[in-house]
Design an enzyme around this catalytic site. Structure first.
Site, short mmCIF file in Angstrom:
data_model
loop_
_atom_site.label_atom_id
_atom_site.label_comp_id
_atom_site.label_asym_id
_atom_site.label_seq_id
_atom_site.Cartn_x
_atom_site.Cartn_y
_atom_site.Cartn_z
N GLY A 16 0.87 -1.12 0.06
CA GLY A 16 -0.11 0.08 -0.06
C GLY A 16 0.78 1.28 0.05
O GLY A 16 2.17 1.22 -0.12
N ALA A 18 2.13 3.05 2.50
CA ALA A 18 3.09 2.81 3.62
C ALA A 18 4.46 2.05 3.01
O ALA A 18 5.50 2.53 3.00
CB ALA A 18 2.74 2.31 4.75
N TRP A 50 -8.24 2.15 -2.13
CA TRP A 50 -9.50 2.16 -1.98
C TRP A 50 -9.87 3.64 -1.28
O TRP A 50 -11.18 3.71 -1.34
CB TRP A 50 -10.26 1.27 -1.14
CG TRP A 50 -10.18 -0.23 -1.80
CD1 TRP A 50 -9.18 -0.63 -2.88
CD2 TRP A 50 -10.76 -1.38 -1.65
NE1 TRP A 50 -9.57 -1.74 -3.42
CE2 TRP A 50 -10.47 -2.59 -2.43
CE3 TRP A 50 -11.84 -1.75 -0.68
CZ2 TRP A 50 -11.15 -3.49 -2.33
CZ3 TRP A 50 -12.49 -3.06 -0.59
CH2 TRP A 50 -12.11 -4.12 -1.32
N ALA A 51 -9.21 4.40 -0.65
CA ALA A 51 -9.40 5.56 -0.15
C ALA A 51 -10.14 6.45 -0.91
O ALA A 51 -9.58 6.87 -2.07
CB ALA A 51 -8.14 6.20 0.46
N GLN A 52 -11.20 7.04 -0.53
CA GLN A 52 -12.08 8.07 -1.22
C GLN A 52 -11.55 9.46 -0.78
O GLN A 52 -11.64 10.41 -1.37
CB GLN A 52 -13.42 7.80 -0.90
CG GLN A 52 -13.85 6.29 -1.62
CD GLN A 52 -15.52 6.21 -1.54
OE1 GLN A 52 -16.21 7.06 -0.88
NE2 GLN A 52 -15.90 5.34 -2.01
N GLU A 119 -13.87 17.95 6.10
CA GLU A 119 -14.45 16.63 6.50
C GLU A 119 -14.64 16.78 7.97
O GLU A 119 -14.16 17.75 8.68
CB GLU A 119 -13.43 15.78 6.14
CG GLU A 119 -13.65 15.17 4.91
CD GLU A 119 -12.68 13.84 4.36
OE1 GLU A 119 -12.10 13.21 5.37
OE2 GLU A 119 -12.56 13.68 3.29
N HIS A 235 -16.28 3.33 10.05
CA HIS A 235 -16.82 4.15 9.25
C HIS A 235 -18.44 4.35 9.43
O HIS A 235 -19.00 3.33 9.14
CB HIS A 235 -16.57 4.22 7.84
CG HIS A 235 -16.49 5.44 7.03
ND1 HIS A 235 -17.80 5.94 6.66
CD2 HIS A 235 -15.55 6.32 6.77
CE1 HIS A 235 -17.54 6.93 5.84
NE2 HIS A 235 -16.14 7.27 5.91
N ARG A 281 -16.57 10.81 14.11
CA ARG A 281 -16.86 9.76 13.34
C ARG A 281 -17.44 8.62 14.26
O ARG A 281 -18.60 7.98 13.92
CB ARG A 281 -15.47 9.26 12.54
CG ARG A 281 -15.68 8.23 11.54
CD ARG A 281 -14.59 7.91 10.97
NE ARG A 281 -14.43 8.83 9.67
CZ ARG A 281 -13.50 8.69 8.89
NH1 ARG A 281 -12.65 7.71 9.06
NH2 ARG A 281 -13.31 9.38 7.76
N HIS A 340 -13.36 0.40 9.39
CA HIS A 340 -12.84 1.21 8.15
C HIS A 340 -11.12 1.38 8.53
O HIS A 340 -10.36 1.22 7.75
CB HIS A 340 -13.30 2.48 8.21
CG HIS A 340 -12.78 3.47 7.26
ND1 HIS A 340 -12.94 3.17 5.92
CD2 HIS A 340 -12.42 4.71 7.09
CE1 HIS A 340 -12.55 4.08 5.19
NE2 HIS A 340 -12.12 5.03 6.08
N ARG A 375 -9.08 8.09 14.86
CA ARG A 375 -8.27 9.07 13.53
C ARG A 375 -9.12 9.78 13.21
O ARG A 375 -10.43 9.74 12.70
CB ARG A 375 -7.71 7.67 12.66
CG ARG A 375 -7.03 8.51 11.42
CD ARG A 375 -6.83 7.41 10.20
NE ARG A 375 -8.01 6.69 9.60
CZ ARG A 375 -8.61 7.12 8.96
NH1 ARG A 375 -8.53 8.35 8.23
NH2 ARG A 375 -9.59 6.46 8.31
N SER A 380 -4.93 9.00 7.14
CA SER A 380 -4.37 7.82 7.16
C SER A 380 -3.50 7.83 6.02
O SER A 380 -2.31 7.09 5.98
CB SER A 380 -5.47 6.65 7.02
OG SER A 380 -6.36 6.74 5.94
C1 SIN Z 1 -14.00 9.10 3.81
O1 SIN Z 1 -13.66 9.17 2.46
O2 SIN Z 1 -14.94 9.24 4.35
C2 SIN Z 1 -12.74 8.13 4.22
C3 SIN Z 1 -11.76 9.19 4.54
C4 SIN Z 1 -10.79 8.72 5.68
O3 SIN Z 1 -11.05 7.53 6.41
O4 SIN Z 1 -9.79 9.13 6.17
#
Ligand code: SIN
Length: 506
Positions: A16, A18, A50-52, A119, A235, A281, A340, A375, A380
């Protein structure tokens, strides 16, 4: 007969962000070469791709690393290491610029500045994104291209670790790997664990299913200290369309104004927190869990906030919804909390050094204290880039030394049927809401499984620590201990298969 390779550089387990950042940094530094072992083809099978959300960093004119650090520490609910957080947030802007220079196509404004999104629990809009919700895939594509182009980095796919090799002093001297089905003894200068998190230990997860705590288990079985394993982040808004893993509906949708409603179309977040959809979260995850438990279901309504812009602004979420028979431009998205991220991991210092000589850890499988008990969103990928590179630099300084490995025996795997049963039990009893009765029942179930399978060890560490932590904090919520006690991190070292969890104050 096991094939033996001697490798004059670090071996990196996991590919990944890292792992690949570590490989690039190692060969830019003192290492002659680096070897990456990836269980899947590069850029597949890792959570990074897969991070959005994107990468949080103080890139705006009105933002500073200190403000980013304050938000990270507030989200971390008393367990962040301030030094690690300062380092992350100070190195953050340069890490984003470095990835952009490698070719990651971050969204830009007309003047060339980064487009930055808001966010939850961030005081400023500071999340650098790519193509709306495509940050992970695009960043990984750029980093994979750089790794492929680096002549001194070797990559082996279809390769996974079956044991860390240790000499008689306990030093990690390499890894027993399974490559294309065959066992290979790889001696190396150092081993960097970058194996990701533990989502695949749970039935409902947003992470690739094969990411299931193997690195954590391998390190624990070798005697490395593990930190804060009970802290699992759920999540709030995985898309509930019966897919495993569950697709994510990025938090950025709530940043854009999407609203959480129940089956009566009632917006319910005001009942739970004044910040409503942008509450921390863990609060949002528990609110959704409560609505579902009460039989009211939970939906994310982005019909007004995003509507017709969905395909362009959130293409990954749009595609997942359409595949599940939901048109999010017109209909509410059914959502469920899902595992998540793992805040806990192999205890590591600011250069990724674990407690065993020769062993390093970076990214989600590590615990530097940067993520605390919870977190902050979009920290991340940042952690993976910053601490992956630091671990690579530090590991590059190691030479080939250490004695012969004391064991070349592969550690056992958990059979698939047992794994699927374990996943369901983990979601039921070590999920968003925990209590002593459920955790004890789960622990009994885990104790009946193969005790030296790394996945079993990872599950056991999470559950034992969750049972021992008689308070609620961050991602760990105990229905029988809802109050928050003194902030104390968990550190545990397995001295035998049945070692108990020990607590130690920082
Ligand atoms: C998300 O896009 O909601 C995830 C972002 C994250 O977990 O840092």
């Amino acid at each position: 007969m096991i094939e033996r390779l001697v490798f004059d550089g670090p071996v990196i387990l996991g590919a990944g962000l890292a792992g690949l950042s570590a490989a690039l940094a190692a060969v830019e530094g003192a290492a002659k070469t680096a070897l990456v072992l990836s269980p899947t083809p590069l850029a597949t099978g890792c959570s990074s791709a897969w991070a959005q959300g994107g990468m949080a960093a103080a890139l705006a004119g009105d933002d500073t690393p200190a403000l980013h650090a304050a938000d990270t520490i507030a989200a971390g609910a008393g367990l962040c290491d301030p030094q690690a957080v300062a380092l992350l947030t100070e190195e953050g802007p340069q890490a984003v610029r470095d990835l952009a220079a490698l070719g990651a196509p971050f969204d830009r404004q007309a003047d060339g500045g980064f487009v930055l999104s808001l966010e939850a629990a961030h005081a400023k809009a500071r999340v650098a994104r790519v193509g709306g919700d495509g940050a992970g895939a695009a960043i990984m594509a750029a980093v994979v291209a750089a790794v492929r182009a680096a002549p001194t980095i070797q990559v082996r796919e279809n390769a996974r670790a079956r044991r860390l090799l240790q000499d008689a002093t306990g030093r990690v001297v390499g890894v027993l790997a399974q490559i294309d089905g065959a066992l290979v003894e790889i001696r190396s200068t150092a081993v960097i664990l970058a194996t990701g998190g533990i989502g695949g230990l749970y039935a409902v997860t947003t992470t690739p299913a094969q990411v299931r705590g193997e690195g954590l288990g391998l390190a624990a079985l070798a005697g490395a200290t593990i930190a804060d394993p009970e802290f699992v982040q759920f999540h709030p808004t995985a898309i509930d369309i019966g897919r495993d893993p569950a697709p994510l509906a990025t938090e950025a949708l709530r940043g854009e104004g999407a609203i959480l409603r129940n089956a009566d179309a009632r917006a319910f977040m005001a009942d739970y927190h004044p910040a409503k959809e942008l509450a921390p979260r863990d609060v949002v995850a528990r609110a959704i869990h409560a609505e579902r438990e009460a039989g009211r279901c939970a939906f994310l309504d982005a019909t007004q906030a995003v509507g017709g812009h969905f395909p362009k602004e959130f293409p990954a979420v749009f595609e997942a919804c359409i595949a599940g028979g939901i048109d999010p431009r017109r209909a509410m998205i059914p959502v469920v909390p899902a595992v998540h991220y793992h805040m806990g991991g192999v205890a590591a210092d600011l250069d990724g050094r674990a407690s065993l000589p020769g062993l390093y850890a970076a990214g989600e499988c590590a615990s530097t204290g940067v993520q605390g008990a919870n977190r902050l969103a979009s920290n991340s990928l940042l952690e993976a880039a910053v601490f992956g590179a630091r671990a690579g630099h530090a590991a590059a300084t190691e030479g080939l030394h250490g004695g012969e490995p004391v064991s070349l025996e592969p550690l056992p795997d958990l059979p698939d049927a047992a794994l699927q049963t374990l996943r369901k039990a983990m979601s039921r009893d070590a999920g968003v809401i925990r209590d002593a009765a459920g955790l004890t029942r789960l622990l009994d179930q885990i104790r009946a499984l193969e005790p030296t399978a790394p996945t079993v060890v990872a599950a056991r560490l999470i559950v034992e620590a969750a049972l021992a932590r008689q308070e609620s904090r961050g991602g760990h919520y105990r229905a029988d201990f809802p109050a928050t006690a003194q902030p104390v991190r968990t550190f545990v070292t397995l001295t035998s298969a049945d070692a108990a969890v020990r607590y130690a104050a920082e």
